[in-house]
Motif scaffolding. Structure first.
Motif, mmCIF file in Angstrom:
data_model
loop_
_atom_site.group_PDB
_atom_site.id
_atom_site.type_symbol
_atom_site.label_atom_id
_atom_site.label_comp_id
_atom_site.label_asym_id
_atom_site.label_seq_id
_atom_site.Cartn_x
_atom_site.Cartn_y
_atom_site.Cartn_z
ATOM 1 N N PHE A 70 36.264 51.889 37.703
ATOM 2 C CA PHE A 70 37.636 51.403 37.729
ATOM 3 C C PHE A 70 38.389 51.917 38.951
ATOM 4 C CE2 PHE A 70 42.132 51.480 36.755
ATOM 5 C CZ PHE A 70 42.363 50.270 36.125
ATOM 6 N N GLN A 71 38.307 53.224 39.209
ATOM 7 C CA GLN A 71 39.077 53.815 40.299
ATOM 8 C C GLN A 71 38.619 53.314 41.663
ATOM 9 O OE1 GLN A 71 41.791 55.564 40.188
ATOM 10 N NE2 GLN A 71 41.868 55.770 37.959
ATOM 11 N N GLU A 72 37.322 53.049 41.812
ATOM 12 C CA GLU A 72 36.820 52.513 43.082
ATOM 13 C C GLU A 72 37.362 51.114 43.333
ATOM 14 O OE1 GLU A 72 32.556 51.184 45.107
ATOM 15 O OE2 GLU A 72 32.568 52.642 43.465
ATOM 16 N N THR A 73 37.351 50.281 42.298
ATOM 17 C CA THR A 73 37.900 48.935 42.444
ATOM 18 C C THR A 73 39.400 48.981 42.652
ATOM 19 O OG1 THR A 73 36.153 48.098 40.996
ATOM 20 C CG2 THR A 73 38.041 46.663 41.365
ATOM 21 N N LEU A 74 40.085 49.898 41.957
ATOM 22 C CA LEU A 74 41.531 50.041 42.110
ATOM 23 C C LEU A 74 41.887 50.415 43.545
ATOM 24 C CD1 LEU A 74 44.310 50.093 40.731
ATOM 25 C CD2 LEU A 74 43.924 52.520 40.242
ATOM 26 N N ALA A 75 41.108 51.311 44.146
ATOM 27 C CA ALA A 75 41.354 51.697 45.542
ATOM 28 C C ALA A 75 41.143 50.512 46.476
ATOM 29 C CB ALA A 75 40.433 52.857 45.931
ATOM 30 N N ALA A 76 40.149 49.689 46.188
ATOM 31 C CA ALA A 76 39.890 48.514 47.023
ATOM 32 C C ALA A 76 41.028 47.503 46.907
ATOM 33 C CB ALA A 76 38.564 47.878 46.625
ATOM 34 N N VAL A 77 41.550 47.312 45.692
ATOM 35 C CA VAL A 77 42.675 46.393 45.504
ATOM 36 C C VAL A 77 43.907 46.909 46.219
ATOM 37 C CG1 VAL A 77 44.188 45.296 43.821
ATOM 38 C CG2 VAL A 77 41.770 45.614 43.278
ATOM 39 N N THR A 78 44.156 48.205 46.146
ATOM 40 C CA THR A 78 45.314 48.807 46.811
ATOM 41 C C THR A 78 45.233 48.617 48.314
ATOM 42 O OG1 THR A 78 45.448 50.475 45.044
ATOM 43 C CG2 THR A 78 46.624 50.942 47.090
ATOM 44 N N ALA A 79 44.017 48.717 48.855
ATOM 45 C CA ALA A 79 43.834 48.586 50.298
ATOM 46 C C ALA A 79 43.972 47.145 50.772
ATOM 47 C CB ALA A 79 42.455 49.131 50.690
ATOM 48 N N ASP A 80 43.610 46.183 49.935
ATOM 49 C CA ASP A 80 43.637 44.786 50.358
ATOM 50 C C ASP A 80 43.959 43.881 49.168
ATOM 51 O OD1 ASP A 80 43.387 42.393 51.658
ATOM 52 O OD2 ASP A 80 41.310 42.682 52.310
ATOM 53 N N PRO A 81 45.216 43.898 48.692
ATOM 54 C CA PRO A 81 45.563 43.097 47.513
ATOM 55 C C PRO A 81 45.439 41.592 47.750
ATOM 56 C CG PRO A 81 47.538 44.040 48.502
ATOM 57 C CD PRO A 81 46.367 44.684 49.180
ATOM 58 N N GLY A 82 45.662 41.139 48.984
ATOM 59 C CA GLY A 82 45.562 39.716 49.270
ATOM 60 C C GLY A 82 44.161 39.176 49.045
ATOM 61 N N ARG A 83 43.151 39.977 49.397
ATOM 62 C CA ARG A 83 41.773 39.545 49.181
ATOM 63 C C ARG A 83 41.499 39.372 47.696
ATOM 64 N NH1 ARG A 83 36.414 42.357 51.680
ATOM 65 N NH2 ARG A 83 37.751 42.126 53.512
ATOM 66 N N ASP B 41 50.800 51.737 35.266
ATOM 67 C CA ASP B 41 50.234 53.082 35.266
ATOM 68 C C ASP B 41 48.710 53.007 35.355
ATOM 69 O OD1 ASP B 41 49.075 55.469 33.290
ATOM 70 O OD2 ASP B 41 50.703 56.095 34.625
ATOM 71 N N ALA B 42 48.156 53.605 36.410
ATOM 72 C CA ALA B 42 46.717 53.504 36.665
ATOM 73 C C ALA B 42 45.897 54.167 35.564
ATOM 74 C CB ALA B 42 46.374 54.120 38.018
ATOM 75 N N GLY B 43 46.358 55.334 35.086
ATOM 76 C CA GLY B 43 45.624 56.039 34.038
ATOM 77 C C GLY B 43 45.581 55.245 32.746
ATOM 78 N N ALA B 44 46.718 54.662 32.369
ATOM 79 C CA ALA B 44 46.766 53.878 31.137
ATOM 80 C C ALA B 44 45.904 52.627 31.261
ATOM 81 C CB ALA B 44 48.213 53.501 30.820
ATOM 82 N N MET B 45 45.926 51.989 32.429
ATOM 83 C CA MET B 45 45.135 50.773 32.619
ATOM 84 C C MET B 45 43.634 51.085 32.630
ATOM 85 S SD MET B 45 47.207 48.252 32.606
ATOM 86 C CE MET B 45 46.369 46.875 33.354
ATOM 87 N N GLU B 46 43.265 52.239 33.147
ATOM 88 C CA GLU B 46 41.849 52.625 33.110
ATOM 89 C C GLU B 46 41.383 52.815 31.673
ATOM 90 O OE1 GLU B 46 38.790 55.819 35.214
ATOM 91 O OE2 GLU B 46 40.957 56.160 35.271
ATOM 92 N N LYS B 47 42.231 53.425 30.845
ATOM 93 C CA LYS B 47 41.900 53.579 29.426
ATOM 94 C C LYS B 47 41.805 52.213 28.739
ATOM 95 C CE LYS B 47 44.007 58.167 28.932
ATOM 96 N NZ LYS B 47 45.094 58.950 28.273
ATOM 97 N N LEU B 48 42.698 51.296 29.118
ATOM 98 C CA LEU B 48 42.667 49.951 28.537
ATOM 99 C C LEU B 48 41.366 49.242 28.907
ATOM 100 C CD1 LEU B 48 44.061 47.616 27.037
ATOM 101 C CD2 LEU B 48 45.149 46.979 29.208
ATOM 102 N N ALA B 49 40.942 49.390 30.161
ATOM 103 C CA ALA B 49 39.693 48.768 30.600
ATOM 104 C C ALA B 49 38.506 49.335 29.822
ATOM 105 C CB ALA B 49 39.491 48.987 32.098
ATOM 106 N N ALA B 50 38.509 50.641 29.609
ATOM 107 C CA ALA B 50 37.427 51.273 28.849
ATOM 108 C C ALA B 50 37.442 50.804 27.395
ATOM 109 C CB ALA B 50 37.555 52.789 28.920
ATOM 110 N N ALA B 51 38.643 50.641 26.833
ATOM 111 C CA ALA B 51 38.751 50.172 25.448
ATOM 112 C C ALA B 51 38.255 48.742 25.320
ATOM 113 C CB ALA B 51 40.204 50.287 24.986
ATOM 114 N N PHE B 52 38.564 47.909 26.301
ATOM 115 C CA PHE B 52 38.075 46.525 26.301
ATOM 116 C C PHE B 52 36.548 46.492 26.260
ATOM 117 C CE2 PHE B 52 42.057 44.316 27.739
ATOM 118 C CZ PHE B 52 41.991 43.299 26.804
ATOM 119 N N GLU B 53 35.932 47.315 27.098
ATOM 120 C CA GLU B 53 34.473 47.304 27.209
ATOM 121 C C GLU B 53 33.791 47.734 25.920
ATOM 122 O OE1 GLU B 53 33.482 49.720 30.523
ATOM 123 O OE2 GLU B 53 34.310 48.334 32.021
ATOM 124 N N LYS B 54 34.488 48.507 25.091
ATOM 125 C CA LYS B 54 33.898 49.005 23.845
ATOM 126 C C LYS B 54 34.095 48.049 22.672
ATOM 127 C CE LYS B 54 34.533 53.858 25.150
ATOM 128 N NZ LYS B 54 35.235 55.129 24.843
#
Length: 236
Positions: free
Chosen positions: A55-68, A135-148
């Protein structure tokens, strides 16, 4: 009442024959067939991260280039056309490879339909985090909850079975039916079956473009066939 008047009242009125739209459906399926894999192939090619990146790796990529990533959301939209594309591949193969086309069509269309219904949508949570300032932390938890979630896991499994086994069978059916060049059926079989096993987003994108070429085999078959071979004519 005269005989002529009686005959006029008893003669059946001419019924207008319904319009024949078989050509419309045949060409429409031919146009649609290669599009979903083509767009998804481009999606993977321009993605800066792999599909299973943390999640954090993808989040960093989105932050760097949101248009892409905004463009990537739109590139996923035509993917819903994969269901009629799969149907097209099964339809053109059904006469010369009926069992393979039926098995592949049921598995591919059924699994993909379930996957679309059960899996999250095309907008990634990482993109929403950056786009809406969440909130990045809350969204990461949401992503993990979705996957489960069991329904998401079942949807993911059916989705993978549709892309791998379903497209493998449809590709073999297209190859065996000889309604399109054999190499196009092979491309469909290999492009779908190898997708989950290809390393990295670039290889995955190339694999999906190969599958798009395979689906173009269904387009070739549809454009070659006549309306009468495609389907029965309309009736009154």
């Amino acid at each position: 009442m005269s005989e002529s008047q009686l005959a006029a009242t008893t003669e059946p009125k001419a019924v207008r024959a319904p319009r024949d739209v078989r050509g419309f459906w045949r060409v429409l399926l031919a146009v649609v067939a290669p599009l979903p894999m083509l767009f998804m192939g481009v999606y993977y090619l321009i993605s800066p991260v792999d599909g299973d990146a943390p999640f954090q790796e993808t989040l960093a990529a989105v932050t760097a280039d949101p248009g892409r990533f905004e463009l990537m959301q739109w590139l996923q939209v035509p993917f819903f056309l994969l269901i009629p594309a799969m149907f097209a591949a099964a339809w053109v193969s059904r006469r010369r490879a009926p069992r393979l086309a039926t098995a592949g069509g049921l598995l591919a269309v059924g699994g993909m339909s379930a996957g679309f219904f059960l899996l999250p949508g095309v907008v990634g949570l990482q993109y929403l985090t950056v786009h809406d300032g969440l909130d990045a932390g809350a969204m990461e938890k949401l992503a993990a909850a979705f996957e489960k979630q069991p329904t998401v896991q079942i949807g993911g499994l059916l989705f993978i079975l549709a892309v791998t086994v379903g497209l493998l069978l449809l590709g073999i059916a297209l190859w065996r039916s000889r309604v399109a060049p054999a190499w196009m059926g092979i491309a469909l079989a290999l492009g779908g079956f190898t997708h989950p096993f290809l390393p990295g987003h670039l290889a995955a994108g190339i694999g999906l473009l190969v599958a798009a070429i395979g689906f173009a085999g269904a387009s070739v078959a549809l454009l070659r066939t006549s309306n009468d071979s495609f389907d029965l004519p309309p009736t009154i």
